[in-house]
Design a protein around this motif. Structure first.
Motif, PDB file in Angstrom:
ATOM      1  N   ASP A 293       0.810  -1.228   0.000  1.00  0.00           N
ATOM      2  CA  ASP A 293       0.000   0.000   0.000  1.00  0.00           C
ATOM      3  C   ASP A 293       0.842   1.276   0.000  1.00  0.00           C
ATOM      4  OD1 ASP A 293      -2.286  -1.480  -0.052  1.00  0.00           O
ATOM      5  OD2 ASP A 293      -2.660  -1.391   2.108  1.00  0.00           O
ATOM      6  N   LYS A 294       1.955   1.253   0.727  1.00  0.00           N
ATOM      7  CA  LYS A 294       2.793   2.456   0.805  1.00  0.00           C
ATOM      8  C   LYS A 294       3.466   2.764  -0.534  1.00  0.00           C
ATOM      9  CE  LYS A 294       3.798   2.582   5.750  1.00  0.00           C
ATOM     10  NZ  LYS A 294       4.726   2.127   6.795  1.00  0.00           N
ATOM     11  N   THR A 295       3.993   1.727  -1.175  1.00  0.00           N
ATOM     12  CA  THR A 295       4.657   1.964  -2.473  1.00  0.00           C
ATOM     13  C   THR A 295       3.621   2.387  -3.518  1.00  0.00           C
ATOM     14  OG1 THR A 295       4.507  -0.400  -3.038  1.00  0.00           O
ATOM     15  CG2 THR A 295       6.570   0.358  -2.042  1.00  0.00           C
ATOM     16  N   ARG A 296       2.423   1.814  -3.436  1.00  0.00           N
ATOM     17  CA  ARG A 296       1.359   2.194  -4.395  1.00  0.00           C
ATOM     18  C   ARG A 296       0.917   3.643  -4.192  1.00  0.00           C
ATOM     19  NH1 ARG A 296       0.109  -3.396  -4.092  1.00  0.00           N
ATOM     20  NH2 ARG A 296      -1.023  -3.196  -2.131  1.00  0.00           N
ATOM     21  N   ALA A 297       0.805   4.069  -2.939  1.00  0.00           N
ATOM     22  CA  ALA A 297       0.397   5.447  -2.653  1.00  0.00           C
ATOM     23  C   ALA A 297       1.428   6.435  -3.207  1.00  0.00           C
ATOM     24  CB  ALA A 297       0.228   5.640  -1.145  1.00  0.00           C
ATOM     25  N   PHE A 298       2.715   6.134  -2.996  1.00  0.00           N
ATOM     26  CA  PHE A 298       3.787   6.991  -3.523  1.00  0.00           C
ATOM     27  C   PHE A 298       3.718   7.018  -5.056  1.00  0.00           C
ATOM     28  CE2 PHE A 298       8.068   7.045  -5.448  1.00  0.00           C
ATOM     29  CZ  PHE A 298       8.450   8.330  -5.111  1.00  0.00           C
ATOM     30  N   ALA A 299       3.575   5.849  -5.665  1.00  0.00           N
ATOM     31  CA  ALA A 299       3.590   5.738  -7.133  1.00  0.00           C
ATOM     32  C   ALA A 299       2.421   6.487  -7.768  1.00  0.00           C
ATOM     33  CB  ALA A 299       3.563   4.269  -7.531  1.00  0.00           C
ATOM     34  N   LYS A 300       1.268   6.442  -7.112  1.00  0.00           N
ATOM     35  CA  LYS A 300       0.091   7.150  -7.648  1.00  0.00           C
ATOM     36  C   LYS A 300       0.331   8.655  -7.690  1.00  0.00           C
ATOM     37  CE  LYS A 300      -3.681   3.939  -6.982  1.00  0.00           C
ATOM     38  NZ  LYS A 300      -4.000   3.068  -5.842  1.00  0.00           N
ATOM     39  N   ARG A 301       0.982   9.180  -6.668  1.00  0.00           N
ATOM     40  CA  ARG A 301       1.294  10.611  -6.655  1.00  0.00           C
ATOM     41  C   ARG A 301       2.356  10.935  -7.705  1.00  0.00           C
ATOM     42  NH1 ARG A 301       3.658  11.116  -1.234  1.00  0.00           N
ATOM     43  NH2 ARG A 301       4.119  13.224  -1.911  1.00  0.00           N
ATOM     44  N   PHE A 302       3.318  10.038  -7.854  1.00  0.00           N
ATOM     45  CA  PHE A 302       4.421  10.266  -8.795  1.00  0.00           C
ATOM     46  C   PHE A 302       3.918  10.269 -10.244  1.00  0.00           C
ATOM     47  CE2 PHE A 302       7.953   8.852 -11.481  1.00  0.00           C
ATOM     48  CZ  PHE A 302       9.018   9.605 -11.015  1.00  0.00           C
ATOM     49  N   ILE A 303       3.078   9.296 -10.575  1.00  0.00           N
ATOM     50  CA  ILE A 303       2.619   9.155 -11.973  1.00  0.00           C
ATOM     51  C   ILE A 303       1.760  10.352 -12.402  1.00  0.00           C
ATOM     52  CG2 ILE A 303       0.476   7.802 -11.653  1.00  0.00           C
ATOM     53  CD1 ILE A 303       1.474   6.010 -14.009  1.00  0.00           C
ATOM     54  N   LEU A 304       1.093  10.978 -11.437  1.00  0.00           N
ATOM     55  CA  LEU A 304       0.309  12.187 -11.758  1.00  0.00           C
ATOM     56  C   LEU A 304       1.212  13.289 -12.300  1.00  0.00           C
ATOM     57  CD1 LEU A 304      -2.188  12.502  -8.769  1.00  0.00           C
ATOM     58  CD2 LEU A 304      -2.725  11.981 -11.163  1.00  0.00           C
ATOM     59  N   GLN A 305       2.439  13.349 -11.767  1.00  0.00           N
ATOM     60  CA  GLN A 305       3.363  14.406 -12.195  1.00  0.00           C
ATOM     61  C   GLN A 305       4.244  13.980 -13.353  1.00  0.00           C
ATOM     62  OE1 GLN A 305       5.304  16.744  -9.070  1.00  0.00           O
ATOM     63  NE2 GLN A 305       4.321  15.398  -7.591  1.00  0.00           N
ATOM     64  N   HIS A 306       4.560  12.686 -13.441  1.00  0.00           N
ATOM     65  CA  HIS A 306       5.570  12.237 -14.414  1.00  0.00           C
ATOM     66  C   HIS A 306       5.007  11.367 -15.532  1.00  0.00           C
ATOM     67  CE1 HIS A 306       9.576  11.783 -15.889  1.00  0.00           C
ATOM     68  NE2 HIS A 306       9.659  10.503 -15.634  1.00  0.00           N
ATOM     69  N   LYS A 307       3.729  10.997 -15.431  1.00  0.00           N
ATOM     70  CA  LYS A 307       3.058  10.185 -16.463  1.00  0.00           C
ATOM     71  C   LYS A 307       3.669   8.791 -16.628  1.00  0.00           C
ATOM     72  CE  LYS A 307       0.522  13.800 -17.408  1.00  0.00           C
ATOM     73  NZ  LYS A 307       0.439  14.239 -15.979  1.00  0.00           N
ATOM     74  N   ARG A 308       4.521   8.377 -15.698  1.00  0.00           N
ATOM     75  CA  ARG A 308       5.026   7.001 -15.687  1.00  0.00           C
ATOM     76  C   ARG A 308       5.325   6.601 -14.246  1.00  0.00           C
ATOM     77  NH1 ARG A 308       7.219   7.330 -20.460  1.00  0.00           N
ATOM     78  NH2 ARG A 308       8.592   5.535 -20.389  1.00  0.00           N
ATOM     79  N   MET A 309       5.362   5.294 -14.035  1.00  0.00           N
ATOM     80  CA  MET A 309       5.639   4.811 -12.683  1.00  0.00           C
ATOM     81  C   MET A 309       7.114   5.033 -12.338  1.00  0.00           C
ATOM     82  SD  MET A 309       3.072   3.878 -11.038  1.00  0.00           S
ATOM     83  CE  MET A 309       1.379   3.311 -11.170  1.00  0.00           C
ATOM     84  N   PRO A 310       7.414   5.201 -11.041  1.00  0.00           N
ATOM     85  CA  PRO A 310       8.798   5.448 -10.643  1.00  0.00           C
ATOM     86  C   PRO A 310       9.689   4.220 -10.817  1.00  0.00           C
ATOM     87  CG  PRO A 310       7.390   5.199  -8.705  1.00  0.00           C
ATOM     88  CD  PRO A 310       6.482   5.218  -9.900  1.00  0.00           C
TER      89      PRO A 310
END
Length: 411
Positions: A293-310
């Motif tokens: 859940d923690k990695t998914r929460a971070f990734a969801k915020r990241f993809i909003l800004q970068h359009k790809r997963m970290p």
């Protein structure tokens, strides 16, 4: 009157000398150099490694600053971020680092993909008594014979990759290896570390081809690998070079008879290749966005800004910047020694990585052995991996007893 003046001048000179030579005085006089905490992201913004590091690494650093502090400050001082493109060239990177440290008051440089760049900047940082936090470069020498007291190797290294992917593939009975290796420090380190794992587990290396870095045409190397009859064609390269090698191996039909093993592959590479070309490949990473859940929460915020997963490198930049700011807070200063002491004495658990920083500057944490899913197994965009094993921190990191780092005394 004149004598009094001279006495006063002498007294204040003595005081100034004392002040400068005694770090306690210097620290209490000014807790923060230049009255600002300045972080530099030095990365590949335009070339072979820009997808796995690059602009995404800058976004990750910005996210860490925002998560650390709503108003962008630490110990009451403003946090500033600068970034630049080192183009994977050691001289460009070293010059930029000098300029940042000397003229621009940068306290710490992060990311530093490609080993030649990381080592060059670490050397400058050691001369200038500043900090480096390496996320993108891979080579074991960074915390081994080339270690420095001001550096942390954050995300992964060639030892972890070899003990993850290399060991897993040999244990599947694929004993004869042929290497296609990027001809610079990183490729050499990865081939060397993988070779020791292969031979320690009863395998052997039939041959190796070195290619220029970066490179686009891999046909001659692939034909030699094919002719060798090796079970495994191991790729000791990264980023766009790996993507090109895998694509061309597939065009030659090499993956039908031999197992192509990328010793360093990122989720961004899998994305570029597509699951058709990448399915079934094993790889080792220090972070996967869909782990919990923690990695998914971070990734969801990241993809909003970068359009790809970290990628793991971008996740590592986030983690290293956050830990750095926490260390400044704990030390109450940006003084290099005080911050390094705080970093090395704190357990890190930020939801992305969990572990501690050793004497040699290695951030020791678990790694993951991953297998790329078949297209039919992927349920959503970026759903690319089966986690096949957790490689415990102690196994993923070179034992300190084998260390050649000058900071390690208990050999």
């Amino acid at each position: 009157e004149m004598g009094m003046k001279l006495k006063q001048i002498t007294a204040s000179l003595v005081a100034a000398t004392l002040f400068a030579s005694n770090p306690v005085f210097a620290q209490s006089g000014s807790k923060v150099s230049g009255d600002v905490i300045k972080i530099g992201v030095l990365t590949d913004l335009s070339s072979t490694y820009s997808d796995l590091a690059g602009p995404g690494a800058v976004i990750a650093a910005k996210m860490a600053i925002a998560d650390f502090s709503k108003d962008g400050t630490v110990i009451g001082k403003k946090i500033e971020l600068v970034s630049a493109d080192h183009q994977n060239k050691a001289d460009i990177a070293a010059n930029k680092a000098r300029e940042w440290y000397d003229k621009d008051g940068v306290d710490v440089i992060v990311e530093l993909v490609s080993t030649n760049v990381a080592l060059a900047v670490m050397e400058v940082a050691e001369q200038k008594n500043k900090i480096t936090l390496v996320s993108g470069a891979a080579s074991l020498p960074i915390t081994n014979e080339k270690c420095t007291a001001n550096n942390v190797h954050w995300t992964y290294d060639t030892y972890a990759l070899s003990n993850g992917t290399g060991k897993a593939v040999v244990k599947q009975g694929k004993k004869n290896w042929y290497f296609i290796t990027a001809d610079y420090a990183f490729g050499a380190a990865l081939e060397k570390d993988a070779t020791s794992v292969v031979t320690a587990n009863g395998g052997k290396v039939l041959g190796t081809s070195k290619h220029p870095f970066p490179n686009s045409d891999f046909s001659s190397y692939l034909l030699k690998a094919q002719a060798s009859g090796a079970d495994v064609v191991a790729l000791a390269n990264a980023g766009q070079d790996t993507i090109n090698t895998v694509k061309q191996a597939s065009e030659f039909g090499i993956n039908k008879k031999q197992t192509v093993v990328p010793l360093l592959m990122f989720i961004t590479d899998v994305h570029s290749l597509g699951l058709n070309a990448a399915q079934g490949m094993y790889l080792t990473e220090g972070f996967y966005w869909d782990k919990d859940d923690k990695t998914r929460a971070f990734a969801k915020r990241f993809i909003l800004q970068h359009k790809r997963m970290p990628s793991m490198v971008q996740a590592g930049v986030y983690s290293s910047v956050l830990a750095y700011l926490n260390a400044v807070q704990k030390a109450g200063t940006d003084d290099t020694q005080a911050v390094m002491k705080a970093l090395k004495s704190t357990n890190i658990d930020d939801g992305l990585f969990k572990g501690k920083i050793r004497a040699d500057g290695k951030f020791e944490h678990d790694m993951y052995l991953l297998e790329v899913k078949k297209p039919s197994e992927s349920k959503s965009p970026w759903d690319y991996y089966h986690v096949r094993a957790v490689i415990p921190a102690a196994e993923a990191t070179q034992p300190l007893s084998l260390s050649r780092c000058k900071l390690v005394t208990n050999k």
